[in-house]
Design an enzyme around this catalytic site. Structure first.
Site: not given
Length: 210
Positions: A56-57
């Protein structure tokens, strides 16, 4: 080192492993403003690097690229067949009553609210996370996490579901927990996988930045 260079954890003829910082996409998003990502930065230096998996970012830590289609295929199969072992650390709200446990809750995309995921006992896919309490911090606990399955947002949803959301989680934590940290306090710190050429176990580490 250029501003867009990423910390290299391991490089050989078959794979590249980086320590991805929080706030950087793993792969390009939609639109020109989301073109900058770990994949494009790695490919600028290693033109044959191909994406194997994603973080995930907001998550930092170990991210693996295969060098060429054969290595990418071998590494992707290792992830799919659960021949890899992953360990994360997270800072969560609250102090779990037990020293360790398992979260066995099926997950599915919350389609009207995507990219959010949700627990669903009717249509969710089997999802399993093992956790262990490490130490206390001001707002709760530091946990070691081992995802046995690899569902999207699995660790974030599972911890929220048992009442211990991750600090800084803008999707799943309540506002006060989201505001308690400047980033998502989740880091992929250790990864063991079979080397795509030799099959020998490769153990990778990225120090926890929080």
């Amino acid at each position: 080192m250029p501003d867009d260079a990423l910390p290299l954890v391991h490089v050989d003829d078959d794979l590249v492993v980086i320590d991805k910082p929080a706030g950087l996409l793993s792969v390009p998003g939609r639109g020109p403003d989301k073109a900058d990502c770990a994949a494009s930065r790695v490919q600028a230096r290693f033109a044959d690097a191909l994406v194997v998996h994603r973080l995930d970012m907001g998550t930092s830590g170990l991210l693996v690229f295969g060098r060429g289609p054969a290595a990418q295929r071998a590494l992707s199969m290792a992830f799919e067949q659960r021949l890899t072992s992953k360990r994360y650390q997270a800072l969560v709200a609250g102090w779990p009553a037990q020293a360790e446990g398992r979260i066995d809750l099926p997950l599915i995309c919350d389609w009207p609210n995507r990219p959010r995921q949700m627990v669903s006992h009717t249509v969710g896919k089997p999802s399993l996370t093992l956790w262990q309490r490490l130490e206390a911090h001001a707002l709760g606990a530091r946990l070691a996490l081992e995802p046995i399955t690899g569902r999207s947002h699995q660790l974030r949803v599972h911890l929220q579901a048992i009442g211990h959301p991750i600090l800084g989680d803008e999707l799943y934590a309540p506002p006060e927990v989201q505001a308690a940290a400047p980033r998502l306090m989740l880091h992929a710190e250790r990864l063991t996988l079979p080397h795509p050429r030799s099959g020998e176990p490769l153990v990778l580490h990225a120090p926890v930045p929080f």
